[in-house]
Design a protein around this motif. Structure first.
Motif, PDB file in Angstrom:
ATOM      1  N   PHE A   1       7.780   8.610   4.391  1.00 56.92           N
ATOM      2  CA  PHE A   1       7.141   7.304   4.291  1.00 56.92           C
ATOM      3  C   PHE A   1       6.972   6.757   5.710  1.00 56.92           C
TER       4      PHE A   1
ATOM      5  N   MET B   1      10.388  -2.569  -1.736  1.00 59.98           N
ATOM      6  CA  MET B   1      10.453  -1.373  -0.893  1.00 59.98           C
ATOM      7  C   MET B   1       9.679  -0.225  -1.557  1.00 59.98           C
ATOM      8  N   MET B   2       9.819  -0.095  -2.879  1.00 60.88           N
ATOM      9  CA  MET B   2       9.087   0.954  -3.594  1.00 60.88           C
ATOM     10  C   MET B   2       7.581   0.713  -3.502  1.00 60.88           C
TER      11      MET B   2
ATOM     12  N   LYS C   1       2.288   2.517  -0.847  1.00 63.16           N
ATOM     13  CA  LYS C   1       1.230   2.394   0.152  1.00 63.16           C
ATOM     14  C   LYS C   1       1.379   3.488   1.202  1.00 63.16           C
TER      15      LYS C   1
ATOM     16  N   ARG D   1       6.026  -0.691  -1.033  1.00 66.50           N
ATOM     17  CA  ARG D   1       5.594  -0.260   0.302  1.00 66.50           C
ATOM     18  C   ARG D   1       5.562   1.260   0.377  1.00 66.50           C
ATOM     19  N   ALA D   2       6.468   1.906  -0.363  1.00 65.60           N
ATOM     20  CA  ALA D   2       6.467   3.373  -0.393  1.00 65.60           C
ATOM     21  C   ALA D   2       5.185   3.887  -1.039  1.00 65.60           C
TER      22      ALA D   2
ATOM     23  N   LEU E   1       7.682   3.112   6.780  1.00 68.05           N
ATOM     24  CA  LEU E   1       9.008   2.561   6.499  1.00 68.05           C
ATOM     25  C   LEU E   1       9.998   3.053   7.557  1.00 68.05           C
TER      26      LEU E   1
END
Lengths: 252, 398
Positions: A90, B227-228, B233, B230-231, A93
């Motif tokens: 990711f 957070m998931m 994306k 954003r994951a 992140l």
């Protein structure tokens, strides 16, 4: 009985027979390498194992259950993790978040709506993430954006993500492709360390014979969609058919 | 505090203070001064700041976090509005049931549209949502006239049942929306010297909902769910091979943002009980995309700023006309003043969209992170003057 059993798997792409009656048996807690020249069907086989492709015929059993027809996330939840040829991480992140996500997936399943708790308040997850980062020696890069890591670190991070799920089977698709010798050796050491420290089955697709012969306990040679031989590394090195099909063109 | 980190609490406190004191902050010029036309502190506009702020906050949860660009969010705004007006017609003039039902109906509608549209990603998803929204618009405009009252728009009438509080007000006129007796349009005027401030009941009701929406948004951004998203994306393939099913995550984000849009639609009719089909048109969907990008997509405060800027330009610039321009430029000699008016003319009044377009271009080219990035750059400039302070690392979600 092996943990992964591939029986009579065939896959056609139009007129091209990518896999022709492949049988493969990966025993539990071994490192099994699949080698073969370009176009031998190695990647196609791997894609059939993780639900990316559906073979035309045959069966793929993992831990006594069929994986065919399942979605990628379901197959992962059965205990198969995959390291890709180019590290799939990711990128937007942080390293820490990258490792947290697979741990969440392992603990809470394919979907959990924790929309109101704070990520960092989950002590269990944070602790396991810390431990995993320590295992792969990346604590100092925890706040870095994953996309900013070097190639070798991305690979390391991807392995950490896969290992944090404690998979029964780890699939590695050319884990050292495009790496410098030093990075390759580091990866070999990392994989040896991983193997030594836990019960894990690994299935490696690899081009680099140096990697294969330093790690593998069993080797299957694939050529033009069919397995030629399956044997120990020592016997593979001397096998005439293998030399002819593959090793003749690469140095051992 | 409130389950937020220090930074987030500070941001939240600033937003709360800005919203509470907006009637004062937005009226910096005395009422009699020529600058008074730039005052934005009148209830109608301030309500719109907040309502479209909510709309954009919700949209940002979908677009900013998952990267799924919906071009049909106006459909939920419109659905919420229609549902709200129907509550006024059938049940009561209290705004609470209208707002609640607006959120619920928009939520259900977004489950339907999201379930189908989210089978595709990227441009195909955008086109699907756009198609659904235009279908909804066309239906509301024609076929569904019994429910939506077509072109005229759905409005209150004296024949409505209103089973809880009767059809008409005491004097026989149409009743007005209220919150347990407090009329939405009731205002208190404050005078300090030349300054005039209007404290409006409807505005403060919107403020409560907007602050709640902002709080929910912070919590979602900082949660495992956020957070998931954003994951999703960042790398959907890795997500699927990590044992996560991205579909329910994106659907949940879609429905949450649909419900925020429904809340905005409900609040719009709570302030002015009239719902028309044009509220579902694609230009409305495009507007919320602009708000989010202009303010800074994926940031907490960005969408609110973007919504504020667009609504300010829309309302203030469109009020300026040629005679006002002539007044401004009256200092210059005749020929020059006419020339200046000629130059500025296309950018004001009905041409305010042109100004918006220019602002949007400038922001996208020079500040791809939106107004928030602009703020960060200015903050960094000030920080650089004090060498002993470390330059802060850019926080991914701010």
């Amino acid at each position: 009985m092996g943990i992964l059993e591939v029986n009579n798997v065939s896959k056609r792409f139009g007129g091209l027979k990518a896999l022709d009656n492949v049988n493969l048996n990966v025993m539990e807690n071994t490192v099994h390498a699949i080698i073969g020249p370009n176009g031998a069907g190695k990647s196609t086989l791997l894609n059939c194992l993780i639900g990316k492709l559906m073979p035309d015929t045959g069966s793929v059993m993992f831990d006594g259950q069929s994986v065919l027809g399942r979605k990628p996330h379901e197959i992962n939840q059965m205990g198969i993790s995959r390291v890709f040829q180019t590290p799939e991480i990711f990128g937007d992140l942080t390293v820490f978040e990258n490792v947290m996500i697979p741990i969440f997936a392992k603990r809470d399943g394919a979907f959990a709506l924790h929309a109101f708790s704070r990520v960092l308040n989950d002590a269990d997850i944070v602790m396991r993430t810390e431990a995993m980062l320590e295992d792969v020696d990346m604590q100092d890069k925890r706040h870095a954006n994953a996309a900013s890591l070097s190639r070798g670190d991305k690979r390391r991070l991807e392995m950490a993500m896969c290992l944090s799920q404690q998979p029964k089977l780890l699939l590695l698709d050319e884990p050292t492709a495009g790496m410098a010798r030093a990075d390759t050796n580091n990866t070999i050491d990392l994989l040896k360390e991983i193997k030594a420290s836990r019960d894990i089955t690994m299935c490696i697709i690899e081009h680099d014979m140096h990697v294969v012969f330093s790690l593998a306990e069993r080797i299957t040679v694939l050529a033009q969609g069919t397995p030629l031989v399956e044997d120990t590394p020592e016997n593979i090195k001397g096998h005439p058919k293998v030399r002819e099909a593959y090793l003749g063109e690469a140095q051992v | 505090m409130l389950g937020l980190t220090k930074r987030d609490t500070a941001l939240f406190a600033i937003v709360v203070a800005m919203v509470v004191f907006a009637p004062f902050i937005l009226n910096p010029f005395p009422a009699a001064s020529p600058m008074a036309q730039f005052n934005a502190g009148y209830p109608d506009l301030m309500q719109r700041f907040l309502i479209f702020g909510i709309f954009a906050i919700g949209f940002n949860i979908l677009f900013g976090l998952t990267g799924y660009l919906s071009f049909g969010h106006a459909a939920f705004l419109g659905t919420g509005s229609y549902a709200g007006v129907w509550m006024f017609k059938l049940l009561s003039m209290n705004v609470l049931p209208a707002i609640v039902i607006a959120v619920v109906v928009a939520g259900l509608f977004s489950v339907l549209i999201g379930y189908i549209s989210l089978r595709r990603s990227g441009i195909y998803f955008s086109i699907l949502t756009l198609a659904f929204a235009q279908m909804s618009y066309a239906l509301a405009y024609s076929v569904l006239t019994p429910i939506t009252n077509g072109e005229t728009g759905l409005q209150l009438s004296l024949n409505d049942p209103r089973i809880l509080d009767g059809a008409a007000a005491a004097d026989g006129s149409l009743p007005v929306p209220n919150f347990f007796g407090i009329e939405m349009r009731s205002s208190t005027e404050l005078y300090f010297g030349g300054w005039e401030f209007t404290l409006n009941a409807g505005y403060y009701l919107c403020a409560v909902f907007m602050i709640a929406a902002f709080y929910v948004s912070i919590r979602i951004f900082r949660s495992p769910f956020g957070m998931m998203l954003r994951a999703v994306k960042s790398n959907q393939q890795r997500m699927n091979y990590t044992g996560l099913n991205s579909r329910p995550y994106t659907l949940a984000a879609f429905v949450i943002s649909g419900m925020f849009a429904g809340l905005a639609g409900g609040l719009l009719v709570a302030m002015d009980p009239l719902a028309g089909a044009e509220r579902m048109q694609w230009t409305r969907s495009g507007e919320v995309v602009l708000m989010t990008i202009l303010g800074g997509m994926g940031t907490l405060i960005g969408p609110v700023l973007g919504a504020g800027l667009i609504k300010y330009l829309e309302n203030i610039l469109s009020k300026i006309n040629d005679s006002i321009l002539h007044q401004w430029f009256s200092l210059f000699p005749d020929g020059l003043s006419d020339f200046l008016v000629f130059i500025v003319h296309p950018f004001i009044g009905k041409g305010w969209n042109l100004t918006l377009g220019l602002v949007f271009m400038l922001v996208v080219i020079f500040l791809p992170g939106g107004l928030v990035q602009g703020g960060q750059k200015i903050a960094a400039l000030f920080r650089r003057r004090k060498p002993d302070q470390p330059v802060s690392v850019k926080h991914p979600a701010e």
